[in-house]
Design an enzyme around this catalytic site. Structure first.
Site, mmCIF file in Angstrom:
data_model
loop_
_atom_site.group_PDB
_atom_site.id
_atom_site.type_symbol
_atom_site.label_atom_id
_atom_site.label_comp_id
_atom_site.label_asym_id
_atom_site.label_seq_id
_atom_site.Cartn_x
_atom_site.Cartn_y
_atom_site.Cartn_z
ATOM 1 N N GLU A 40 0.717 -1.175 -0.207
ATOM 2 C CA GLU A 40 -0.012 0.050 -0.082
ATOM 3 C C GLU A 40 0.897 1.319 0.075
ATOM 4 O O GLU A 40 0.459 2.249 -0.817
ATOM 5 C CB GLU A 40 -0.708 0.020 1.150
ATOM 6 C CG GLU A 40 -1.873 1.287 1.030
ATOM 7 C CD GLU A 40 -1.542 2.582 1.881
ATOM 8 O OE1 GLU A 40 -2.170 3.437 1.780
ATOM 9 O OE2 GLU A 40 -0.457 2.457 2.451
ATOM 10 N N GLU A 41 2.086 1.150 0.663
ATOM 11 C CA GLU A 41 2.671 2.434 1.014
ATOM 12 C C GLU A 41 3.270 3.167 -0.282
ATOM 13 O O GLU A 41 3.263 4.214 -0.499
ATOM 14 C CB GLU A 41 3.618 2.111 1.904
ATOM 15 C CG GLU A 41 3.300 1.862 3.425
ATOM 16 C CD GLU A 41 2.850 3.259 4.044
ATOM 17 O OE1 GLU A 41 2.408 4.248 3.347
ATOM 18 O OE2 GLU A 41 2.247 2.918 5.212
ATOM 19 N N HIS A 79 4.421 7.763 9.544
ATOM 20 C CA HIS A 79 5.462 7.557 8.621
ATOM 21 C C HIS A 79 6.895 8.053 9.358
ATOM 22 O O HIS A 79 7.802 8.624 8.617
ATOM 23 C CB HIS A 79 5.462 8.311 7.357
ATOM 24 C CG HIS A 79 4.094 7.744 6.489
ATOM 25 N ND1 HIS A 79 3.929 8.473 5.250
ATOM 26 C CD2 HIS A 79 3.521 6.721 6.531
ATOM 27 C CE1 HIS A 79 2.756 7.607 4.848
ATOM 28 N NE2 HIS A 79 2.539 6.588 5.386
#
Length: 460
Positions: free
Chosen positions: A330-331, A428
């Site tokens: 996903e990132e 993050h």
């Protein structure tokens, strides 16, 4: 005769509402059992501790990601899955390399600024980049400055979260475009690198990574792109105001290696009646290399995984197939979400609804729900059932990044919505670690998701 008909009609009406009342009472009792399970027996917290502490960082293509896939398969079987599918997908393999360096060079001194390379960025090489700075607050300013003012310089996107937004995700959505697209737009005018203020409103010295993308339709030149901590961005902005000739020296060593084979991990409990109908809930297994991925998105993975244990523990056989999905990538690519949608389409699977939890493990508030196929209206009828558990705020727009490809197949989607006021404080960063998780908040969110899936299977 009319009297008898009216009396019969009245009796039928009373019976109808009595049946509804009884069903609601039974649903209320069952939801209480669901919450009791999560608050006293759930393994969400211990599973998350293992994922964060025994595996840790797990960016796509890394050894950590590989280990996380193996762990998730084992954990889903232990939770009670009838079957676990390892669904292959080719994923990007970006590596950070040696620690980044950033020096603010003023006339009489040199100051270290805390930075982190953005995912998918190219590196500077050993020589590094040394240049003056152009500060902008939007793309319109960049365009007005043009090549004559930007060429050979480093563009600094000094963009702030709009504090007027109650939902922090709205502020993130407005500013993240400068992180993702900023390098290509700056390169178009001859910039040699970009810096961007971290995507947060917390004034600390912790830089936030996140993915960026090179748009070759804007510029075919790829330049390094890094994020400054909030404090570092303030220092740089002030230095430029004091002296526009201020220089910055950057070094970063990141690179993108060939794609790697990885997997989505799909745990399934087979439905008893509707053999080709699916209700799914997912989070993403991959996480940035600078932290443990506790809130983003280990919490989401274990919350969905625990649904499998819930059904087995309560002895409930769902009508439809129930899937818990640990999405990969996903990132920095969304390859897992795309692979899953392709798999569902090729196998002619009918997905009744899909939920994603990717906003952290904080206290639950409710859900965002698509209006497609009457899903929003149906979920609204359960608002009173969810109200005692503070999970009854139902918005009319739902989904998540990993569900984008499913949405294109007209699958109605749901986004779990916890309280996100603190989410972007650590999002993050290397601070996204297991100790930032509050066990009870995590379990309450898990229970809300489990309760909603139970109701979806029963009535939708």
């Amino acid at each position: 005769m009319n009297f008898k008909l009216n009396r019969l009609s009245f009796s039928i009406t009373i019976l109808f509402f009595s049946v509804i009342a009884l069903a609601q009472k039974n649903d209320s009792i069952q939801l209480r059992k669901i919450y009791d399970f999560y608050l006293t027996e759930s393994k969400c917290y211990s599973n998350l501790e293992h994922l964060c502490k025994k595996i840790g960082p797990r960016l796509s293509g890394s050894k950590g990601a590989e280990d996380a896939v193996a762990w998730a398969k084992k954990a889903m079987y232990e939770a009670g899955a009838d079957t676990v599918i390892l669904q292959p997908c080719m994923v990007p393999h970006w590596v950070r390399g040696k620690a980044e360096q950033c020096q603010l060079i003023e006339k009489n001194k040199s100051t270290k600024l805390n930075v982190t390379a953005l995912g998918s960025s190219v590196g500077t090489g050993e020589k590094g980049i040394k240049a003056s700075i152009i500060e902008v607050k939007n793309f319109e300013e960049l365009e007005k400055l043009g090549e004559k003012n930007i060429k050979g310089k480093i563009v600094f996107y000094n963009v702030f979260f709009n504090q007027a937004h109650v939902k922090t995700g709205s502020a993130y959505g407005e500013t993240v475009k400068f992180r993702s697209k900023g390098a290509s737009y700056a390169a178009k005018y001859g910039a040699v690198a970009t810096l961007v203020r971290s995507m947060t409103s917390l004034a600390d010295d912790e830089p936030h990574t996140g993915n960026m993308n090179y748009d070759t339709s804007v510029s075919k030149i790829k330049i390094p792109s890094l994020a400054l901590s909030y404090v570092a961005a303030d220092k740089l902005s002030q230095a430029i105001k004091n002296d526009p000739t201020t220089l910055v020296e950057l070094k970063c060593y990141c690179e993108t290696l060939p794609d790697v084979l990885s997997y989505n991990v799909i745990g399934q409990i087979n439905g008893s009646t509707n053999k080709n109908n699916y209700i799914v809930a997912g989070g993403h297994l991959d996480a940035w290399d600078n932290g443990e991925g506790a809130h983003d998105d280990g919490a989401g993975v274990v919350q969905c995984m625990e649904i499998l244990r819930l059904y087995k523990k309560l002895g409930v056989k769902p009508k439809n197939n129930i899937r818990a999905i640990a999405f990969m990538n996903e990132e920095n690519g969304l390859r897992g979400g795309e692979a899953y949608a392709k798999f569902a389409k090729e196998n002619n699977e009918k997905h009744l609804a899909a939920l994603e939890t990717d906003a952290g493990g904080h206290t639950p508030r409710g859900f965002g729900v698509d209006t497609l196929n009457g899903l929003y209206k149906k979920v609204m009828t359960w608002q009173k059932l969810l109200a005692p558990y503070f999970a009854d705020r139902i918005g009319n727009e739902g989904g998540g990044a990993d569900l984008i490809a499913l949405e294109k197949l007209n699958v109605p989607c749901i986004g779990f919505e916890p309280d996100t006021q603190r989410y972007f404080d650590i999002h993050h960063t290397k601070q996204d670690t297991f100790d930032k998780i509050h066990k009870r908040e995590l379990e309450l969110g898990s229970a809300a998701i489990g309760a909603l899936l139970y109701l979806l299977d029963l009535y939708y």
